[in-house]
Structures are given as structure tokens and as C-alpha cells.
Design a protein around this motif. Structure first.
Motif, PDB file in Angstrom:
ATOM      1  N   VAL A 104       9.466  -5.928  10.747  1.00 25.28           N
ATOM      2  CA  VAL A 104      10.123  -6.973  11.535  1.00 25.28           C
ATOM      3  C   VAL A 104       9.120  -7.832  12.309  1.00 25.28           C
ATOM      4  N   HIS A 105       8.149  -7.196  12.939  1.00 25.40           N
ATOM      5  CA  HIS A 105       7.230  -7.957  13.796  1.00 25.40           C
ATOM      6  C   HIS A 105       6.571  -9.112  13.020  1.00 25.40           C
ATOM      7  N   LYS A 161       3.796   6.609  17.193  1.00 27.35           N
ATOM      8  CA  LYS A 161       3.500   5.185  17.047  1.00 27.35           C
ATOM      9  C   LYS A 161       1.997   5.034  16.972  1.00 27.35           C
ATOM     10  N   ARG A 207      -8.492  -4.311  20.612  1.00 24.99           N
ATOM     11  CA  ARG A 207      -9.735  -4.748  19.951  1.00 24.99           C
ATOM     12  C   ARG A 207     -10.224  -6.072  20.526  1.00 24.99           C
ATOM     13  N   THR A 210      13.177  -2.102  14.714  1.00 23.75           N
ATOM     14  CA  THR A 210      13.648  -2.582  13.420  1.00 23.75           C
ATOM     15  C   THR A 210      15.174  -2.727  13.428  1.00 23.75           C
ATOM     16  N   ARG A 253      -5.525  11.420  10.981  1.00 28.01           N
ATOM     17  CA  ARG A 253      -6.893  11.010  11.370  1.00 28.01           C
ATOM     18  C   ARG A 253      -7.708  12.226  11.752  1.00 28.01           C
ATOM     19  N   VAL A 293       0.025  -6.442  17.755  1.00 24.44           N
ATOM     20  CA  VAL A 293       0.359  -5.105  18.259  1.00 24.44           C
ATOM     21  C   VAL A 293      -0.725  -4.719  19.273  1.00 24.44           C
ATOM     22  N   LYS A 300       0.829  -1.219   0.000  1.00 26.42           N
ATOM     23  CA  LYS A 300       0.000   0.000   0.000  1.00 26.42           C
ATOM     24  C   LYS A 300       0.857   1.260   0.000  1.00 26.42           C
TER      25      LYS A 300
END
Ligand code: MCA
Ligand code: AMP
Length: 485
Positions: A189-190, A391, A237, A288, A462, A231, A78
Motif C-alpha cells: 500500500v505505501h 516489522k 539512513r 494494508t 538476520r 519508511v 522477489k
């Protein structure tokens, strides 16, 4: 150096499941054949770009590059025009690996393309003339945002991947019997190193959700998965969904290990998850440039609000502003975290200036994270040195990069970007804009689309707030601390 994935060549493992994405999967035998065939084709080429969609092809492409001793540059599918253009000109890949059906955007169409065939069979690369790769040879170049300017390519050597994954195996008692579930993107990386290469190095398996959702988590943890990586936004959520989804609580209760990282998981979310499932989420802390530095250990005491203790092989210290080490473990004295060890990157690609700045004279990497240490060595991160790093959803985003993109919009005269607390994303990107024409300021949605299409959707503001002018000090510098709603 020996293979990063011993299970790929061990004949005993051939029928064991390795990767599953939706209804498509590969056993170790199939993965070895597909990655071997691809490795034989790309061996000896320069760096390869990987169109890192959440799909089998991405995993096969990266494993093939590592088997061939060729560095892989994972690309966010994206990424907007400007970001992609920068990454391609900076990393200069010799070709791009993509799934046969992927449509690639214009800057990539000029590169040679190799389609990844996950069903290919062929000779293993070690039967071919592939140059042996050394421990310090680059394995991955992962792009990461700084406070200003475009993202920098962190060059991650093979030894760092091996060291970090083996240290996590020790800390988490992570074995080939584990089945990991996650829905993380594969260009960081994650999701890529921990979430795909991790299970493969152990000889275990991973089930990728394609897209994160609590239904997928419930299904996979009910159906045999043992570990979940996410994360904090994902755990938030989950915490929100638990009261409505009793099956989710049961599924999480069955897991061997729930791991959160990339940003701090608020204590309130820890508590809600523990109350509903009986499980403690454990946090680990990485970057990273450093891969993983600390973690709560599976055999240690979980302590919400901390990121645990240094991993085996990682040296960690806290330093004062003037660089002098802090010796106290008093849960109070705040210092910058600096780390040293085999888990570190080697350099920022084409950026000797930035590389030199990132290390002290005696080889410690300056993380920019501020922390205290409990008396027993547990590390608590309390903030960040740079206010211009945001972040959001676990993604690191540089304010400067977004400001530059906003200034390229004709309706924007001045712009400043800040992060504000957000229960879901951790931080939310807020753009403060002085419109070129105060009578018809650009629409907030239009500015968000502009940033999303130039950089990446997760970098879009946002919230947009309009001002007549930006607050500046006597030197003309924008005073971001004065920008509060
Ligand atoms: C919305 N969308 C748009 C626009 N508005 N697209 C283009 N233009 C717009 N104006 C799209 C988004 O692309 C997305 O599409 C969908 O709408 C929803 O977007 P959003 O609300 O932004 O995100 P989300 O889907 O709710 O994502 C939350 C998330 C995500 C899933 C938690 O933030 C995430 O995956 N985070 C993981 C970050 C990560 O892995 N970080 C690791 C780096 P679509 O639905 O199609 O996607 S840190 C690291 O690696 C270190 C080592 C460490 O310690 O781990
Ligand atoms: P990135 O540069 O995207 O790899 O993100 C690395 C940064 O994420 C670190 O420097 C920390 O600021 C943050 N981070 C990662 N894991 C944690 C964690 N468990 N708690 C708090 N912050 C974290």
C-alpha cells in the motif's frame, strides 16, 4: 463510480508529467493512452496479477486495471516459490501483466501473459464495452502477513482508495503541483497506493528512484520534487548520511513535506533530521487493511513520537481488553486502536473466518496496535498486541510463516522466530533453531537463503541462534519471552 484519476481524461493536463522512473517517463496524455489501450484489452477479465517491479509498466498496469474495473493483485518480484504459489492459487488471476523484458518464474509461466506497452496508444476504455465499476468493487488485492499461516489477501475497494487519498490531500494540502519522490516497493500500500496512485489522483507527478538511496533523494529534491515518502529505515539512513552529505541536508530543507510511515520513526532520528535540515518529518499511521487512519497535518503541530490525529472520515477509538471504549485522553491509558470508515478493506479473500475475527459486531476493525491519546487527540502508538508480528524495514512479517519455512529445512528440528530491536530495520528477524544433528547444525547463511527462496528476501532471518531445546511451558507451548540473547 467516476474515474479514480480525473487528470487522465482532462485534456488540459495532457502535457503534464505524470510518472518518471529513471530516464523513462510518461505525461498524462501518454499515460492515458497506454493505460486506456491496456484497459480495453483486459476489461471483463477476472482479477489480473501485476509483476510489480519498480518500473513504469507496473504503474501503467495498475492504472489500466483500475480504469477497466478489474482488480489487480500486485506481486513481489522477489517472492519465493512457496509464497508466490500461495498467492496465485488463492487469488486465481486470469492473466499476469509484466514488462516485455521481465522473466517470470515457473508458477507464472502457466498463466496467460500480457506485456505492458507503455508507448501504446488506443481508445479510452470508456469508449469500449467495459463494465462500470462500483464504489465497493475490488480495486486491489494486497497480500499481508498474519501471525500464523500464509499471507492473507486484503481486498481493497475503489472507495477506500478514493477516500484515503482525498483525506490525505486535505491533511497534507497535497495538490497537483506536488512532485513526489520515493523508492518504495510497488507491491504494498505505501509505495503503490500512496506513492503512485496518490500523485495521479491529484494530477501531480511522481519520480521513483528505482532503489532507495540518499543520492537520488538529494538529486530529486534539488531538482524540483516537493515531497518525500519513506519508511523509517530510509529516514534512519538519511539521518546517518546527513553529517557527510551537506547537499542532502540542503535538499531536504527545500522540501514541502517529508512523510514517514509503515512503522514508528524513532524520536532520535526525528531530532537528527530536524537539527540538520530545519524540517520536521511528519508521520502517518496506516495498515494494508485500513489504508490511512491518522496523520500529522501540514497545518498542525508536528509532534515526534505521535502519528497525529484521525483523518477526515475516519472514526478511531481505543478499547480495553474486554472491548469497552476508553474515554480518557490522558497520554497514559493504553488501549487497542479500532477504526471505522470508508478507508477500510472489505474482506480477506477466501477467508471469511479471518474477516469475521477482524471486525467487532458493530463494524469496527481491530488493528492490533496499542496506543494512548494526548489531551488534544494526537495518537501515540506504544506497541502491538501480537508479539508474533515483526516489522522489519517497514515490512510486516509473521513469525509463524518463517518458522514453517525453517521447519521445512532438513537440518532443522525445531524453530522459533522473534523480532529484536535494530537501529536500521526497527526490528531484526532472529531465528532460534534446534538442529536436527547438533554435531553439524545448518549454516546461518544457508537458512537465510532457504527462507529467502521459499518466501521473500526481506523475510530471511538476520541472526540465527542455536539451542539444544526450545523453552516450553507445561502445556508444551514455546515461551518466546524466554528467548533473549
Ligand atoms: C540479501 N539479499 C538477499 C539475501 N540476502 N536475497 C536473497 N537471499 C538472501 N539470502 C538481497 C536483498 O534482496 C536486497 O536485494 C539486498 O540483498 C539488500 O537487502 P536488505 O538488507 O534486506 O534490504 P535493504 O535493501 O537494505 O532494504 C531496506 C529497505 C527495504 C530499502 C528499507 O526494507 C524496503 O524497501 N522497505 C519498504 C517496506 C514497505 O514498503 N513497507 C510497506 C508495507 P536488492 O538490493 O536487489 O533489493 S506497510 C504498508 O503499506 C502500510 C499501509 C503503511 O502504513 O505504510
Ligand atoms: P502492514 O500490515 O504491513 O500494512 O503494516 C501496518 C502496521 O504498520 C500497522 O498496524 C502498525 O503497526 C504499523 N505502522 C504503520 N505506520 C506506522 C507509524 N507511523 N508508526 C507506528 N507504526 C506504524
Amino acid at each position: 463510480m467516476s474515474s479514480l484519476f480525473p487528470a487522465l481524461t482532462g485534456s488540459r493536463a495532457a502535457d503534464r508529467p505524470a510518472l518518471r522512473f529513471g530516464d523513462r517517463s510518461l505525461t498524462y496524455g501518454e499515460l492515458g493512452a497506454a493505460s486506456g489501450a491496456l484497459a480495453a484489452r483486459i476489461g471483463g477479465t477476472g482479477r489480473v496479477a501485476v509483476w510489480a517491479t519498480p518500473a513504469l509498466e507496473t504503474a501503467v498496469a495498475v492504472v489500466a486495471a483500475l480504469e477497466a474495473g478489474v482488480a489487480a493483485v500486485p506481486l513481489n518480484p522477489k517472492s519465493g516459490e512457496k509464497e508466490l504459489g500461495h498467492i496465485l492459487s488463492d487469488s486465481a488471476p486470469s492473466l499476469v501483466l509484466a514488462a516485455p523484458d521481465d522473466e517470470l518464474p515457473p508458477p507464472l509461466r502457466e498463466l496467460e501473459r500480457l506485456d505492458v506497452d507503455v508507448r501504446a496508444a488506443g481508445p479510452r476504455p470508456d469508449e469500449q464495452a467495459v463494465a462500470p465499476a462500483g464504489d465497493d468493487d475490488p480495486a486491489l488485492v494486497v497480500y499481508t502477513s498474519g501471525t500464523t499461516g500464509p499471507p492473507k489477501g486484503a481486498v481493497i475497494p475503489r472507495r477506500a482508495i478514493a477516500a484515503t487519498l482525498d483525506a490525505l490531500a486535505d491533511a497534507w494540502q497535497w495538490t497537483g503541483d506536488d512532485v513526489l519522490v520515493h523508492g518504495l516497493p510497488l507491491f504494498h500500500v505505501h509505495g503503490l497506493v500512496l506513492g503512485i496512485l496518490g500523485p495521479l489522483r491529484r494530477g501531480g507527478s511522481v519520480r521513483h528512484l528505482g532503489r532507495f538511496g540518499t543520492e537520488g533523494v538529494t538529486r530529486e529534491l534539488t531538482g524540483g520534487a516537493t515531497m518525500l515518502f519513506g519508511v523509517p529505515t530510509m529516514y534512519h539512513r538519511i539521518a546517518q548520511a546527513l553529517p557527510e552529505e551537506p547537499e542532502l541536508a540542503k535538499a531536504l530543507g527545500r522540501a514541502r513535506l517529508l512523510v514517514s510511515g509503515s512503522a514508528a520513526l524513532p524520536v532520535h532520528d526525528h531530532e537528527r533530521i530536524t537539527a540538520a535540515t530545519g524540517q520536521r518529518v511528519i508521520e502517518r499511521y496506516g495498515m494494508t487493511e485500513t489504508l490511512m487512519n491518522t496523520s500529522i497535518r501540514a497545518d498542525g503541530e508536528p509532534r515526534a513520537g505521535t502519528v497525529g490525529v484521525p483523518l477526515p472520515g475516519v472514526e478511531l477509538r481505543l478499547v480495553e481488553e474486554d472491548g469497552s471504549p476508553i474515554t480518557s485522553y490522558d497520554s497514559e491509558t493504553v488501549g487497542e486502536i479500532q477504526v471505522r470508515g470508508p478507508n477500510l478493506f472489505t474482506e480477506y479473500l477466501n477467508r471469511p473466518d479471518a474477516t469475521a475475527e477482524a471486525f467487532t459486531a458493530d463494524g469496527w476493525f481491530r488493528t492490533g496496535d496499542m496506543a494512548v491519546r494526548d489531551p488534544d487527540g494526537y495518537v501515540r502508538i506504544v506497541g502491538r498486541k501480537a508479539t508474533d508480528l515483526i516489522k522489519s524495514g517497514g515490512y510486516k512479517i509473521g513469525a509463524g510463516e518463517i518458522e514453517n519455512a525453517l521447519l521445512e529445512h532438513p537440518g532443522v528440528r525445531e524453530a522459533a522466530v522473534t523480532g529484536e530491536p535494530d537501529a536500521d530495520l526497527g526490528e531484526r528477524i532472529v531465528a532460534w533453531v534446534v538442529p536436527a544433528d547438533p554435531q553439524s547444525p545448518p549454516d546461518a547463511g544457508e537458512l537465510a537463503d532457504h527462507v529467502a527462496s521459499r518466501l521473500a528476501p526481506h523475510k530471511r532471518p538476520r541472526t540465527v541462534r542455536y539451542l539444544d531445546s526450545l523453552p516450553r511451558n507445561d502445556m508444551g507451548k514455546i515461551m518466546k519471552r524466554a528467548l533473549t540473547s
